[in-house]
Design a protein around this motif. Structure first.
Motif, mmCIF file in Angstrom:
data_model
loop_
_atom_site.group_PDB
_atom_site.id
_atom_site.type_symbol
_atom_site.label_atom_id
_atom_site.label_comp_id
_atom_site.label_asym_id
_atom_site.label_seq_id
_atom_site.Cartn_x
_atom_site.Cartn_y
_atom_site.Cartn_z
ATOM 1 N N GLY A 1 -22.339 11.726 -4.794
ATOM 2 C CA GLY A 1 -23.500 12.523 -4.463
ATOM 3 C C GLY A 1 -24.535 12.518 -5.565
ATOM 4 O O GLY A 1 -24.223 12.319 -6.739
ATOM 5 N N ARG A 2 -25.766 12.770 -5.175
ATOM 6 C CA ARG A 2 -26.861 12.761 -6.144
ATOM 7 C C ARG A 2 -26.680 13.833 -7.211
ATOM 8 O O ARG A 2 -27.069 13.635 -8.359
ATOM 9 N N SER A 3 -26.067 14.955 -6.845
ATOM 10 C CA SER A 3 -25.873 16.004 -7.846
ATOM 11 C C SER A 3 -24.925 15.556 -8.944
ATOM 12 O O SER A 3 -25.129 15.876 -10.114
ATOM 13 N N ARG A 4 -23.906 14.778 -8.575
ATOM 14 C CA ARG A 4 -22.966 14.268 -9.584
ATOM 15 C C ARG A 4 -23.641 13.218 -10.461
ATOM 16 O O ARG A 4 -23.386 13.138 -11.662
ATOM 17 N N ILE A 5 -24.479 12.380 -9.870
ATOM 18 C CA ILE A 5 -25.202 11.392 -10.655
ATOM 19 C C ILE A 5 -26.131 12.094 -11.651
ATOM 20 O O ILE A 5 -26.217 11.715 -12.829
ATOM 21 N N ARG A 6 -26.815 13.133 -11.199
ATOM 22 C CA ARG A 6 -27.683 13.882 -12.113
ATOM 23 C C ARG A 6 -26.868 14.509 -13.235
ATOM 24 O O ARG A 6 -27.292 14.496 -14.404
ATOM 25 N N ALA A 7 -25.688 15.025 -12.906
ATOM 26 C CA ALA A 7 -24.820 15.611 -13.929
ATOM 27 C C ALA A 7 -24.351 14.543 -14.915
ATOM 28 O O ALA A 7 -24.253 14.793 -16.126
ATOM 29 N N LEU A 8 -24.070 13.346 -14.394
ATOM 30 C CA LEU A 8 -23.653 12.249 -15.275
ATOM 31 C C LEU A 8 -24.779 11.868 -16.231
ATOM 32 O O LEU A 8 -24.554 11.673 -17.434
ATOM 33 N N ILE A 9 -25.993 11.742 -15.715
ATOM 34 C CA ILE A 9 -27.137 11.397 -16.554
ATOM 35 C C ILE A 9 -27.320 12.441 -17.644
ATOM 36 O O ILE A 9 -27.521 12.110 -18.824
ATOM 37 N N GLU A 10 -27.213 13.712 -17.278
ATOM 38 C CA GLU A 10 -27.368 14.780 -18.272
ATOM 39 C C GLU A 10 -26.271 14.715 -19.323
ATOM 40 O O GLU A 10 -26.527 14.903 -20.523
ATOM 41 N N ALA A 11 -25.041 14.429 -18.900
ATOM 42 C CA ALA A 11 -23.933 14.341 -19.854
ATOM 43 C C ALA A 11 -24.118 13.164 -20.803
ATOM 44 O O ALA A 11 -23.862 13.272 -22.008
ATOM 45 N N TYR A 12 -24.589 12.029 -20.267
ATOM 46 C CA TYR A 12 -24.750 10.831 -21.117
ATOM 47 C C TYR A 12 -25.918 11.012 -22.086
ATOM 48 O O TYR A 12 -25.904 10.475 -23.198
ATOM 49 N N THR B 1 -13.588 1.429 -25.704
ATOM 50 C CA THR B 1 -14.693 0.697 -25.082
ATOM 51 C C THR B 1 -15.349 1.555 -24.003
ATOM 52 O O THR B 1 -14.662 2.153 -23.170
ATOM 53 N N LEU B 2 -16.679 1.613 -24.041
ATOM 54 C CA LEU B 2 -17.473 2.429 -23.112
ATOM 55 C C LEU B 2 -17.026 3.894 -23.134
ATOM 56 O O LEU B 2 -17.046 4.573 -22.110
ATOM 57 N N GLN B 3 -16.663 4.366 -24.322
ATOM 58 C CA GLN B 3 -16.169 5.740 -24.435
ATOM 59 C C GLN B 3 -17.239 6.756 -24.058
ATOM 60 O O GLN B 3 -16.935 7.809 -23.502
ATOM 61 N N GLU B 4 -18.500 6.448 -24.356
ATOM 62 C CA GLU B 4 -19.571 7.377 -23.997
ATOM 63 C C GLU B 4 -19.635 7.580 -22.480
ATOM 64 O O GLU B 4 -19.802 8.704 -21.998
ATOM 65 N N LEU B 5 -19.495 6.478 -21.740
ATOM 66 C CA LEU B 5 -19.531 6.564 -20.287
ATOM 67 C C LEU B 5 -18.299 7.286 -19.754
ATOM 68 O O LEU B 5 -18.388 8.125 -18.839
ATOM 69 N N ARG B 6 -17.151 6.975 -20.329
ATOM 70 C CA ARG B 6 -15.912 7.642 -19.909
ATOM 71 C C ARG B 6 -16.006 9.151 -20.141
ATOM 72 O O ARG B 6 -15.687 9.960 -19.260
ATOM 73 N N ASP B 7 -16.440 9.549 -21.343
ATOM 74 C CA ASP B 7 -16.522 10.974 -21.658
ATOM 75 C C ASP B 7 -17.540 11.686 -20.771
ATOM 76 O O ASP B 7 -17.332 12.840 -20.370
ATOM 77 N N SER B 8 -18.628 11.012 -20.446
ATOM 78 C CA SER B 8 -19.642 11.622 -19.593
ATOM 79 C C SER B 8 -19.095 11.856 -18.192
ATOM 80 O O SER B 8 -19.331 12.910 -17.583
ATOM 81 N N TRP B 9 -18.355 10.890 -17.652
ATOM 82 C CA TRP B 9 -17.759 11.077 -16.326
ATOM 83 C C TRP B 9 -16.714 12.180 -16.340
ATOM 84 O O TRP B 9 -16.610 12.973 -15.394
ATOM 85 N N LEU B 10 -15.905 12.239 -17.399
ATOM 86 C CA LEU B 10 -14.885 13.281 -17.466
ATOM 87 C C LEU B 10 -15.518 14.667 -17.486
ATOM 88 O O LEU B 10 -14.945 15.630 -16.960
ATOM 89 N N ALA B 11 -16.690 14.767 -18.102
ATOM 90 C CA ALA B 11 -17.397 16.051 -18.111
ATOM 91 C C ALA B 11 -17.902 16.430 -16.726
ATOM 92 O O ALA B 11 -18.109 17.611 -16.435
ATOM 93 N N VAL B 12 -18.054 15.417 -15.858
ATOM 94 C CA VAL B 12 -18.583 15.672 -14.510
ATOM 95 C C VAL B 12 -17.475 16.000 -13.521
ATOM 96 O O VAL B 12 -17.536 16.984 -12.789
ATOM 97 N N ASP B 13 -16.404 15.140 -13.476
ATOM 98 C CA ASP B 13 -15.417 15.339 -12.408
ATOM 99 C C ASP B 13 -13.974 15.075 -12.808
ATOM 100 O O ASP B 13 -13.071 15.244 -12.001
#
Length: 286
Positions: free
Chosen positions: A251-262, A174-186
């Motif tokens: 931080g905004r940089s992490r949010i931007r990285a999350l958006i790019e990953a998703y 469930t919500l694997q796309e979001l989980r994988d995107s966060w893992l790619a960030v931090d």
């Protein structure tokens, strides 16, 4: 009513994701007091964004045995009462009970009716006498319970012989796309944890209840952007409730990285959010 025991009456993108970091590998489920508080706060906004919840609950209703004629039924984790009212219409000859751990949801549901009693209660310690209901219906609530064997034991206790437990829940994926995107960030967990489907299979088989059906089915929602997804989770009260998370904004940089990953997951319909739904119908032996 003699069957009742202890009856008692800033930016979403940052809020829904940023302040909920926990080290990956801590498998604890959320504290139910936090779950109750979160869903209580979401009572007024819940129905407007509950597309998945209505779809899943409708599919669970369709899985109920057609021969079932309950004298008393229970909507466990009733939320705003949407399926309490659907059950009341379907089983007009029976008496309805509605139970939820979130007082805010009960305050929202009571005026709309559908059940004879709206009760504050926990699925792991139901405020009902043994052998008192013929149908226990629970849609997208039991994933918040840490002790699922206890949930099944309580269901077996309160069901009359031949009674039915029908539940939908969420499992790993469930919500694997979001989980994988966060893992790619931090590498931190920002998404609620859920049981494996294999755990549901094993626990239901060992429960003493007879599984009539136990299936896993993917449901996919699409959103125009990440903010729409996180706002929806917040309005449902289902944003990240993992324990042991420090406060503070991301931080905004992490949010931007999350958006790019998703964005790597984007489909023609939008950004997908996949829910792995477990549907179970179990019967207490006569």
């Amino acid at each position: 009513m003699s069957e009742l025991r202890g009856v008692s009456g800033t930016d979403p993108l940052y809020q829904s994701l940023a302040a909920h970091d926990a080290p990956y590998g801590d498998a604890a489920l959320p504290d139910k007091r936090q779950v109750a508080a979160s869903f209580s706060r979401a009572a007024e906004s819940y129905d407007a964004v509950a597309e998945l919840q209505r779809n899943v609950g409708t599919q669970l209703l369709a899985r109920l045995p057609t021969s079932l004629r309950p004298r008393r039924w229970l909507d466990l984790g009733c939320g705003t009462g949407y399926f309490t009212r659907a059950l009341a219409e379907r089983y007009a000859q029976g008496e309805g009970l509605a139970v939820d751990i979130a007082e805010g949801m009960l305050r929202h549901a009571r005026p709309q009716g559908g059940a004879a009693h709206f009760i504050a209660g926990d699925a792991e310690a139901l405020p009902l006498q043994s052998d008192s209901v013929d149908l226990l219906f629970s849609s997208l609530a039991l994933q918040w319970c840490a002790d699922f064997p206890r949930v099944l034991s309580e269901a077996q206790r309160v069901l009359r012989p031949g009674g039915v437990l029908a539940f939908s829940s969420l499992c790993v994926g469930t919500l694997q796309e979001l989980r994988d995107s966060w893992l790619a960030v931090d590498g931190f967990v920002h998404v609620n944890r859920f049981r494996r489907f294999e755990d549901y299979q094993q626990l239901c088989a060992a429960s003493g209840l007879q599984p009539l059906t136990l299936q896993r089915q993917a449901e996919v929602l699409h959103f125009p952007d990440l903010r729409s997804l996180t706002t929806s989770l917040k309005d449902l009260g289902a944003h990240n409730l993992n324990p042991g998370r420090p406060g503070g904004l991301t931080g905004r940089s992490r949010i931007r990285a999350l958006i790019e990953a998703y964005e790597r997951f984007r489909q023609p319909q939008g950004l997908p959010a996949t829910y792995q739904v477990v549907y179970g119908v179990l019967q207490k032996p006569s």
